[in-house]
Design an enzyme around this catalytic site. Structure first.
Site, PDB file in Angstrom:
ATOM      1  NE  ARG A  83      -3.371   2.608   2.369  1.00  0.00           N
ATOM      2  CZ  ARG A  83      -3.462   3.363   3.439  1.00  0.00           C
ATOM      3  NH1 ARG A  83      -3.150   2.883   4.628  1.00  0.00           N
ATOM      4  NH2 ARG A  83      -3.880   4.608   3.338  1.00  0.00           N
ATOM      5  CG  HIS A 127      -1.090   8.820   3.946  1.00  0.00           C
ATOM      6  ND1 HIS A 127      -1.349   7.463   4.033  1.00  0.00           N
ATOM      7  CD2 HIS A 127      -0.794   9.216   5.209  1.00  0.00           C
ATOM      8  CE1 HIS A 127      -1.185   7.060   5.299  1.00  0.00           C
ATOM      9  NE2 HIS A 127      -0.846   8.122   6.030  1.00  0.00           N
ATOM     10  CD  GLU A 173      -5.442   7.052  10.100  1.00  0.00           C
ATOM     11  OE1 GLU A 173      -4.994   8.042  10.705  1.00  0.00           O
ATOM     12  OE2 GLU A 173      -5.158   5.891  10.421  1.00  0.00           O
ATOM     13  CG  ASN A 299      -6.021   3.064   8.178  1.00  0.00           C
ATOM     14  OD1 ASN A 299      -6.158   2.203   7.305  1.00  0.00           O
ATOM     15  ND2 ASN A 299      -5.426   4.220   7.954  1.00  0.00           N
ATOM     16  CE1 TYR A 301      -3.004   2.754  12.664  1.00  0.00           C
ATOM     17  CE2 TYR A 301      -1.034   1.705  13.536  1.00  0.00           C
ATOM     18  CZ  TYR A 301      -1.674   2.351  12.507  1.00  0.00           C
ATOM     19  OH  TYR A 301      -1.020   2.597  11.334  1.00  0.00           O
ATOM     20  CD  GLU A 369      -2.322   3.496   8.123  1.00  0.00           C
ATOM     21  OE1 GLU A 369      -2.121   3.801   9.323  1.00  0.00           O
ATOM     22  OE2 GLU A 369      -2.382   4.331   7.223  1.00  0.00           O
TER      23      GLU A 369
HETATM   24  C1  GBH Z   1      -1.981   6.288  11.170  1.00  0.00           C
HETATM   25  O1  GBH Z   1      -2.635   7.118  12.070  1.00  0.00           O
HETATM   26  C2  GBH Z   1      -1.500   7.022   9.946  1.00  0.00           C
HETATM   27  O2  GBH Z   1      -2.311   6.748   8.822  1.00  0.00           O
HETATM   28  C3  GBH Z   1      -0.068   6.733   9.601  1.00  0.00           C
HETATM   29  O3  GBH Z   1       0.385   7.657   8.662  1.00  0.00           O
HETATM   30  C4  GBH Z   1       0.748   6.714  10.869  1.00  0.00           C
HETATM   31  O4  GBH Z   1       2.112   6.606  10.616  1.00  0.00           O
HETATM   32  C5  GBH Z   1       0.291   5.547  11.690  1.00  0.00           C
HETATM   33  O5  GBH Z   1      -1.073   5.567  11.901  1.00  0.00           O
HETATM   34  C6  GBH Z   1       0.961   5.429  13.054  1.00  0.00           C
HETATM   35  O6  GBH Z   1       0.634   6.519  13.867  1.00  0.00           O
HETATM   36  O7  GBH Z   1      -5.150  12.305  18.101  1.00  0.00           O
HETATM   37  O8  GBH Z   1      -4.113  14.365  18.797  1.00  0.00           O
HETATM   38  O9  GBH Z   1      -3.457  12.313  19.848  1.00  0.00           O
HETATM   39  C7  GBH Z   1      -3.144   6.472  13.224  1.00  0.00           C
HETATM   40  C8  GBH Z   1      -4.104   7.373  13.971  1.00  0.00           C
HETATM   41  C9  GBH Z   1      -4.152   9.665  14.590  1.00  0.00           C
HETATM   42  C10 GBH Z   1      -3.031   8.103  15.955  1.00  0.00           C
HETATM   43  C11 GBH Z   1      -3.364  10.797  15.236  1.00  0.00           C
HETATM   44  C12 GBH Z   1      -2.260   9.213  16.627  1.00  0.00           C
HETATM   45  C13 GBH Z   1      -2.106  11.436  17.229  1.00  0.00           C
HETATM   46  C14 GBH Z   1      -2.679  12.789  17.381  1.00  0.00           C
HETATM   47  N1  GBH Z   1      -3.370   8.440  14.615  1.00  0.00           N
HETATM   48  N2  GBH Z   1      -2.986  10.448  16.603  1.00  0.00           N
HETATM   49  S1  GBH Z   1      -3.939  12.931  18.610  1.00  0.00           S
END
Ligand code: GBH
Length: 473
Positions: A83, A127, A173, A299, A301, A369
């Protein structure tokens, strides 16, 4: 080719394929090369204090110059899907106007090399790397003027690569880039205005719909979607109806804000009730969104414990609830990652897959993801970085949870992209949080496999390893 994955060591073989997910701004580097224009992240990263370690993505993994050997590395791991995203500013350096042929040439080279290696690319158009010129001209995603240049850019890319790429997504996202970029302000373009975030949401839906309409004529037989992210919300107190409702609201705010208009024709009622100024979804927009996703691209996590009210997540406009990742006795919800928002909670993965199945009934779902940043990894000695037991544990648990979701709950999940192949530039936290299964030495650009890369290669050996290269059925 070596290293040969060891045979699957007695664990269940997943009924879905494995790929690796990446994004252009996080791996390519070369951010002013061959006519590329500046994106909002290129500019944001040069403002002192915005990036935790003061870094930029100017070099990152230097993937722009090293993709041939990275493709060989993927081949050695048996990887079948990749991807990737295209940088809008390589194709239209100022967002619109004339095409930069060198940008198209770069992606043609990358895509052709992947295909020749038997690795099927899945392409994301956006992105987070908006052309800076469009932020300056009309405020970027805050304005509906973004739709036309995005449509133009998408048409150019579909015309160039639609004959070779089957799987597409319009954007990655929007929950993150609208709310963290335009409301929390900790991501580019660094704006703190909740109303702009909801305008962004609305303009994202308009732009997605417009681009899918172009796609249907230029790439018949292709499949398109939008990468939506959501964590799972678990009621803090299982016996509290208020906490249960709050947890449901959390997922409605994160995921439903985008997926409800697409699959159900309007915002979630919970969102409408709490955001009085949310723009109206017209019948025309609802009609254009209907059927605009050929598969659900998720996506995911981590998970949160959610409590009713108590201050609420008002800053990001996510509704009146409080979220945390620690039980009453102070123990964490799961093994804590380096990223403060991330705990290893595989059970939540199975739950959100089921939530999506019941609410939207997609024909097909691809996890686009999923990954983990090991605590302290950025400052460990190389040998310890490569021995990433905690990341292996994360993948073992999440893959098992997804197998249960498919085999026991009939979730129509066909594919799984791990985030990410290479350790890369992690946005506002720079190089301090690392998600790759392949380590990158940022001084020498040397690559080295972590245990997790070998684990996933072995776990997925022989699993749904087919690609759809050359098959447009
Ligand atoms: C993804 O975001 C992204 O698509 C990717 O580019 C990134 O590298 C990967 O995950 C790992 O982080 O909400 O103010 O605390 C995952 C979702 C959204 C989680 C933003 C962390 C941090 C800012 N992310 N969040 S906040």
């Amino acid at each position: 080719s070596s290293p040969a994955p060891s045979p699957n060591s007695g664990e269940r073989t997943p009924p879905f394929w494995l790929g690796y997910a990446t994004s252009a701004p996080q791996i390519e580097g070369a951010n002013a090369t061959d006519g590329k224009g500046p994106s909002i992240w290129d500019v944001f990263a040069t403002i002192p204090g915005k990036i935790k370690d003061g870094s930029t993505g100017a070099l990152a993994d230097d993937f722009y110059h090293r993709y041939t050997s990275d493709i060989q590395l993927m081949q050695s791991l048996g990887v079948k899907r990749f991807r990737m995203s295209i940088a809008w500013t390589r194709i239209y350096p100022q967002g619109d106007g004339s095409v930069n042929q060198k940008g198209l040439d770069f992606y043609a080279g990358l895509i052709n090399n992947l295909l020749a290696a038997g690795i099927e690319p899945h392409v994301t158009l956006y992105h987070w790397d908006l052309p800076q010129a469009l932020q300056e001209r009309f405020g970027g995603w805050n304005s509906s003027q973004v739709v036309e240049p995005f449509r133009q850019y998408a048409k150019t890319v579909f015309s160039a690569f639609g004959n070779r790429i089957k799987h597409w997504t319009t954007m990655n996202e929007p929950q993150t880039f609208c709310f963290v970029g335009y409301s929390a302000g900790s991501h580019a373009p660094g704006i703190r205005d909740q109303r702009q975030a909801y305008n962004c949401v609305h303009n994202v839906l308009k732009a997605h719909a417009a681009v899918v309409q172009e796609f249907r004529t230029i790439v018949p037989g292709g499949k398109i979607s939008i990468n939506l992210n959501s964590d799972w919300g678990e009621p803090y107190s299982a016996s509290s109806p208020a906490d249960k409702a709050a947890a449901q609201r959390m997922v409605e705010f994160w995921l439903g804000t985008f997926a409800d208009p697409i699959y159900l024709g309007d915002w979630p009622a919970s969102v409408k009730a709490r955001i009085p100024y949310i723009p109206t979804i017209t019948p025309e927009l609802a009609k254009a969104l209907n059927g605009s996703c050929d598969y659900f691209a998720l996506n995911h996590y981590t998970s949160w414990l959610v409590m009713d009210k108590l201050g609420g997540e008002t800053m990001q406009g996510r509704g009146d609830y409080t979220q945390g990742q620690y039980y009453a006795d102070g123990s964490p919800l799961g093994n804590p990652a380096q990223s403060d928002w991330l705990k290893d909670t595989p059970w939540g993965f199975r739950k959100i897959l089921n939530w999506v199945k019941y609410r939207y009934q997609p024909k097909e779902l691809i996890v686009t993801e999923n990954g983990f940043s090991v605590k302290g990894e950025a400052s460990k000695a190389l040998a310890d970085v490569l021995d990433d037991t905690e990341r292996v544990a994360f993948y073992r648990g999440y893959v098992n949870a997804a197998i249960d979701a498919v085999e026991q709950d009939q979730v129509p999940m066909t594919g799984y992209f791990a985030w990410s192949l290479l350790t890369n530039w992690e946005w506002a936290v720079g190089y301090t949080e690392q998600f790759g299964v392949v380590n990158v030495d940022f001084k020498t650009e040397q690559r080295a496999l972590k245990a997790s890369a070998r684990y996933l290669a072995s776990r997925f050996a022989g699993a749904g390893s087919n690609t759809t290269i050359g098959r447009y059925d």
